[in-house]
Design an enzyme around this catalytic site. Structure first.
Site: not given
Length: 434
Positions: A82, A84, A148
């Site tokens: 992910h 983020d 995520e």
């Protein structure tokens, strides 16, 4: 074979990714992943892949790519991670959290551990293999995802639902939260995640009779909710040893040359230090109240009150978990799911686990790989929905003084340069087995 040059490339990519502020506060409040996604797509395209950027909402971007293998009949492998990160308060950090600074042999910044360092290793290894013309037997599917750190609705859930064709044939994957070394009294244990607890984020609601705060209030929603939350917070969840946790305990006992008393696991977790932390959070279910919302004025009894609870349950215990929650809530408080995901599990005795463990041993002869069940959750849950089993494997060899587990969502996140170099070598070895 990938050399340490790829480790240096991974360090540079990690620092660059950290400089993209992809903070995700949840519930749709997030800085867009799009700039980071474009950077990742550029790296892949420059190495000869054909990435695509998909958006679930403006700016909420993920990068997908499928690199053809040498054998169309071989099973594809998914590698996902992910883009983020969770928020960071710069006032608490030694270095600016989005500076991507290299200091004291480490890359510092929010996401260095969770999980831009892991993404950087994947990108460096894949780029080097593509430039050298080295392909896996089966297709290599890559997914660098948004969201995520919330529910995955803007990331893994979206791509698994709307771009499922990209994952055709995939039955296994690797991702975050495993493969790192833990110093355990002279032994170097490497937990490889073969499962994680399920997620049950719940909103609780109590309803009563609104009225003046000075009058008797036998039907007080705030009081009913407070009693229910207190019962949940104080509940002593029993130990439930699932097959994955039993495998971890057996592996640790063998690696450490000790016995682990299954009848006193809380004490054993404390005795074993860093190794004990690997099972302390996965021997039972849990439910932690995290939010309370009620009322608007001191002298008004509100007609309703609500709370949020973060529930986590072990594989195979979901029904027991929810039955216990309902009993603790009582008849006057209801629940609804904010997020619910089953607990995925992978095979700790199969060929993929053996290949992951073998790749670690090849680079560290003292490595003692063990299966591991994660207390939290990852995007593995979304891919579990479409029949893909994930192993947590982002390999790093770490010094005993670095509290790697403590840096997940913590202050002064950092990843060692030599750890990244080690990880690229291990990942490359593993891809040679596919």
């Amino acid at each position: 074979m990938v050399t340490d040059d790829a480790g240096g490339e991974a360090a540079r990519i990690c620092a660059d990714l950290i400089r993209f502020d992809t903070t995700n506060r949840g519930e749709g409040d997030a800085r867009p992943e799009r700039p980071a996604a474009e950077h990742v797509a550029g790296l892949l395209a420059g190495a000869g892949a054909a990435p695509v950027i998909v958006e679930s909402a403006p700016g909420r971007a993920s990068v997908l790519a499928r690199v053809p293998g040498t054998d169309p009949s071989a099973e594809p492998l998914l590698v996902h991670g992910h883009l983020d990160v969770v928020p960071a308060d710069a006032a608490e950090w030694t270095v600016p959290p989005f500076a991507g600074e290299v200091r004291d042999g480490c890359v510092w910044g929010r996401g260095a551990v969770d999980m831009k360092g892991s993404l950087a290793m994947t990108l460096a290894v894949v780029a080097r293999r593509l430039r050298e013309g080295r392909r896996t037997r089966g297709d290599l599917v890559l997914a660098f995802l948004a969201d995520e750190e919330c529910t995955g609705e803007y990331g893994s859930r979206y791509v698994a639902r709307e771009h499922r064709d990209l994952f055709t044939g995939c039955r296994e994957a690797i991702s975050e939260s495993g493969g790192f070394s833990v110093d355990a009294g002279g032994a170097r244990v490497y937990p490889i995640a073969t499962g994680e607890r399920g997620t049950a984020w719940m909103r609780l609601t109590a309803r009563g009779t609104a009225g003046h705060g000075s009058k008797p209030a036998p039907d007080n929603a705030v009081a009913e909710l407070a009693h229910a939350v207190s019962r949940i917070a104080s509940h002593p969840w029993p130990v439930r040893l699932t097959p994955g946790v039993r495998a971890l305990l057996d592996g640790l006992a063998d690696a450490l040359g000790t016995t682990i008393d299954h009848d006193r696991l809380d004490a054993e977790a404390g005795r074993l230090g860093g190794a004990g932390r690997l099972f302390a959070g996965t021997i039972r279910n849990s439910a932690n109240p995290t939010r309370l919302d009620a009322g608007y004025k001191t002298n008004v009894v509100p007609g309703s009150a609500s709370a949020h609870v973060d529930g986590r349950f072990l594989p195979g215990t979901g029904e027991e978990f929810l039955a216990t929650i309902d009993r603790l809530l009582g008849p006057k408080v209801t629940r609804e799911f904010v997020n619910f995901e089953e607990a995925p599990a992978a095979d700790p005795a199969g060929p993929t686990f053996a290949a992951l463990a073998g790749s670690l041993r090849a680079e560290d002869p003292l490595a003692r790989p063990v299966p591991y069940v994660m207390a939290g959750g990852t995007d593995a849950k979304s891919f579990h929905r479409i029949g893909i089993t994930s192993y947590g494997f982002a390999p790093l060899r770490l010094g005993p003084d670095l509290d790697y587990l403590g840096m997940f969502h913590g202050v002064d996140e950092r990843v060692p340069l030599d750890g990244l170099a080690f990880g690229t070598r291990v990942l490359d070895r593993f891809l040679d087995t596919r």
